[in-house]
Design an enzyme around this catalytic site. Structure first.
Site, PDB file in Angstrom:
ATOM      1  N   ARG A  60      76.216 -21.571 -61.705  1.00 31.52           N
ATOM      2  CA  ARG A  60      76.174 -22.865 -61.047  1.00 31.52           C
ATOM      3  C   ARG A  60      77.216 -23.805 -61.670  1.00 31.52           C
ATOM      4  NH1 ARG A  60      72.721 -25.692 -62.433  1.00 31.52           N
ATOM      5  NH2 ARG A  60      71.860 -24.485 -64.148  1.00 31.52           N
ATOM      6  N   LYS A 201      68.946 -22.733 -55.648  1.00 26.60           N
ATOM      7  CA  LYS A 201      68.701 -23.943 -56.434  1.00 26.60           C
ATOM      8  C   LYS A 201      68.847 -25.204 -55.584  1.00 26.60           C
ATOM      9  CE  LYS A 201      67.670 -22.074 -60.383  1.00 26.60           C
ATOM     10  NZ  LYS A 201      66.242 -21.944 -60.744  1.00 26.60           N
ATOM     11  N   HIS A 221      59.768 -25.341 -62.830  1.00 25.34           N
ATOM     12  CA  HIS A 221      60.742 -24.276 -63.075  1.00 25.34           C
ATOM     13  C   HIS A 221      60.074 -23.286 -64.032  1.00 25.34           C
ATOM     14  CE1 HIS A 221      64.871 -22.910 -64.768  1.00 25.34           C
ATOM     15  NE2 HIS A 221      64.583 -22.256 -63.659  1.00 25.34           N
ATOM     16  N   SER A 239      67.186 -20.425 -68.758  1.00 23.05           N
ATOM     17  CA  SER A 239      67.806 -19.112 -68.590  1.00 23.05           C
ATOM     18  C   SER A 239      67.959 -18.416 -69.941  1.00 23.05           C
ATOM     19  CB  SER A 239      69.184 -19.300 -67.947  1.00 23.05           C
ATOM     20  OG  SER A 239      69.790 -18.077 -67.710  1.00 23.05           O
ATOM     21  N   LYS A 243      61.706 -15.760 -69.189  1.00 23.35           N
ATOM     22  CA  LYS A 243      60.785 -16.201 -68.137  1.00 23.35           C
ATOM     23  C   LYS A 243      60.482 -15.067 -67.141  1.00 23.35           C
ATOM     24  CE  LYS A 243      62.587 -19.668 -66.098  1.00 23.35           C
ATOM     25  NZ  LYS A 243      63.181 -19.132 -64.886  1.00 23.35           N
ATOM     26  N   THR A 244      61.543 -14.396 -66.680  1.00 23.95           N
ATOM     27  CA  THR A 244      61.364 -13.304 -65.713  1.00 23.95           C
ATOM     28  C   THR A 244      60.763 -12.077 -66.398  1.00 23.95           C
ATOM     29  OG1 THR A 244      63.213 -14.093 -64.373  1.00 23.95           O
ATOM     30  CG2 THR A 244      62.570 -11.807 -64.079  1.00 23.95           C
ATOM     31  N   ASP A 258      60.246 -17.766 -60.915  1.00 20.86           N
ATOM     32  CA  ASP A 258      61.151 -18.879 -61.217  1.00 20.86           C
ATOM     33  C   ASP A 258      60.707 -20.256 -60.730  1.00 20.86           C
ATOM     34  OD1 ASP A 258      63.647 -19.646 -62.428  1.00 20.86           O
ATOM     35  OD2 ASP A 258      64.482 -19.918 -60.439  1.00 20.86           O
ATOM     36  N   ARG A 323      73.664 -10.671 -62.656  1.00 16.88           N
ATOM     37  CA  ARG A 323      72.384 -10.937 -61.990  1.00 16.88           C
ATOM     38  C   ARG A 323      72.033  -9.853 -60.983  1.00 16.88           C
ATOM     39  NH1 ARG A 323      69.162 -15.735 -63.099  1.00 16.88           N
ATOM     40  NH2 ARG A 323      70.499 -17.095 -64.308  1.00 16.88           N
TER      41      ARG A 323
END
Length: 537
Positions: A60, A201, A221, A239, A243-244, A258, A323
């Site tokens: 991003r 996003k 988030h 990131s 988290k994932t 997410d 990704r």
């Protein structure tokens, strides 16, 4: 009934200002995969997944994200270097230039929606220049049934034109790429960048305004999963904090990885219909769920492959931000629909490269609000020129780039929800132990999983009740024992074997927390301020 796989002639884009376009409507993943390869925009990996290169941008671009300043947003948005204002007239002109650019071209249109809870559903029409961008939307948003498409009424529109370059002097942008939200027109306009994360996003940012302002719902988030007894856990983190990875638990059903909402009806729902996971250093051994999700229908971004299509997940020559996106049903163990009850446990994940935070600690409500507003993780040495030691990185609410309101608005909502639900809040350091980055080592994933499991099943609390160690700098409650974790791992100070170096580093990090929090102090109550670190001289 319309056959929507062949429905190219059933939809017009004239009302969007896109004229004489060849419209490919609601194509399947298989069709979009095939078209991407035929157009030379991607190749097939040995797993059967599509592999694409997003071009100039592999992440991003926060400085090129704007919100149109108008009657809806002017007095509500927290304007500044995160939420950068854009003039409504300038948006109109730029939008018209983008639609002129797309006119006469082949474009790909998808109707989908966000928010798994029917009461909060947001219908979205996605118009993309490239087939793989449309396939990303197919993966990441929720997919309507064919019968729902017949009377589908989009509320928001995403217009995505990576090949269109703006002219900053004419268009009011900073450089040739942009991602702009207009809450009056209900449009997310993206140009000059192929990075697909801008698509997801954009809608996340829109919902982070819509849900709290109009729906009394907290957007988060975070990832979320649910246990066999229906107990929900949510995982906040920036990131690279896990988290994932940590929400993909073979013993629990995944709600989402997410973006979620926590409603006034005390449910937690996924915004999305897919996952967008980092694949740097991915292995079947450490992250089997994500590894096995890379199959036909998935899209790999910016990875390096050999001539036979085998991915080298350690190769970061294009970017560290490699990704994969895939529909959530590529994960075997999922919650259907993607909704859970009130959470019992909340985990704040941080990759502390200073190695001073405990691997797990329990937070008071004040500490929870303080750490939520802070949103701490760390950048490690070597990621940017001139960085030779870790740098603290703070992102309010663990997602500042996507939060249009002032961070304390979300923190107040979270505090109220946590106290109402009687939830346990834990700070989990997935970063370094035994010293800072370059000296210590990364916390073993199996230990982090064991600590989180013990927190969720109650055995961590049972083993330490009334016997936690209060961290002398951060004041958090540090467990002394944890099932399936060596005791020496639980104390960061002991793992250093250098008390002077440990306390010097811990106080330096605490100073960074306090300095960062200065901009929030006037909005924070006494309980939140009591959650701050106690810097020792």
């Amino acid at each position: 009934m319309i056959d929507h796989t062949q429905a190219s002639n059933t939809i017009s884009l004239e009302k969007y200002g896109i004229k004489n376009a060849k419209v490919q409507y609601q194509l399947s993943s298989e069709q979009l995969h095939k078209l991407t390869i035929e157009k030379g925009q991607g190749v097939e990996a040995s797993s059967g997944a599509l592999a694409v290169n997003t071009g100039e941008f592999t992440g991003r671009s926060p400085k090129d994200r704007f919100i149109v300043k108008d009657a809806i947003t002017e007095d509500r948005v927290w304007w500044g270097n995160i939420n950068i204002p854009f003039e409504s007239d300038a948006f109109e002109k730029l939008y018209n230039k983008v639609t002129d650019y797309l006119s006469g071209k082949e474009v790909f249109v998808r109707d989908s929606y966000a928010c798994a809870d029917e009461k909060y559903r947001l219908n979205i029409r996605v118009i993309t220049e490239f087939p793989w961008s449309n396939m990303f939307a197919q993966n990441m948003f929720l997919r309507p049934e064919p019968s729902e498409l017949e009377n589908f009424k989009p509320e928001w529109t995403i217009v995505n034109a990576p090949g269109f370059m703006s002219v900053p002097a004419e268009d009011g942008t900073r450089q040739h790429n942009f991602a702009i939200l207009d809450f009056t027109r209900k449009i997310a306009l993206i140009g000059g960048t192929g990075y697909t994360g801008e698509i997801k996003k954009g809608i996340f940012s829109a919902l982070n305004f819509i849900l709290p302002v109009f729906k009394n719902t907290l957007p988060m988030h975070c990832s979320a999963n649910v246990g066999k007894d229906g107990d929900t856990a949510i995982f906040f983190g920036l990131s690279g904090t896990g988290k994932t990875t940590l929400s993909a638990d073979p013993n629990r059903r995944l709600i989402g990885d997410d973006e979620h909402g926590w409603t006034k009806e005390n449910t937690v729902f996924n915004f999305e219909g897919g996952c967008y996971a980092k694949v740097i250093n991915l292995s079947a051994e450490n992250e089997p769920d994500i590894f096995n999700a890379i199959k036909p229908g998935a899209i790999l971004e910016n990875v390096i492959m050999d001539k036979d299509g085998h991915v080298d997940f350690e190769d970061i020559s294009i970017t560290q931000n490699t990704r994969v996106s895939y529909p959530i049903d590529h994960i075997d163990n999922i919650q259907v629909p993607s909704i859970g009850e009130n959470p019992k446990n909340i985990f704040f994940l941080t990759a502390d490269a200073f190695g001073v935070l405990p691997p797990i600690s329990k937070l008071t409500p004040g500490q929870a609000a303080y750490h939520f507003i802070s949103g701490y993780t760390a950048k490690v040495a070597g990621t940017e020129a001139g960085i030779d030691e870790p740098l603290p990185s703070f992102s309010a609410c663990f997602g500042a780039p996507f939060m249009p309101l002032h961070p304390t608005k979300y923190a107040e909502m979270l505090s109220a929800k946590m106290q109402e639900a009687g939830v346990n809040v834990w700070l989990v350091n997935t970063g370094w132990t035994g010293g800072p980055y370059g000296v210590g080592s990364r916390m073993k994933l199996k230990y982090t999983r064991a600590m989180i499991t013990a927190a969720m099943d109650g055995s961590l609390e049972a083993a330490n009740k009334n016997n936690y160690h209060e961290h002398s700098v951060f004041g958090v409650q540090q467990p002394k024992v944890c099932p399936n974790v060596p005791t020496e791992v639980l104390s960061p100070r002991k793992s250093w074997n250098n008390d002077e170096g440990y306390y010097k580093t811990a106080n330096k990090l605490a100073d960074s927390f306090k300095e960062n929090f200065k901009k929030f102090e006037e909005f924070a109550n006494a309980e939140i301020m009591a959650g701050a670190p106690k810097v020792r001289s």
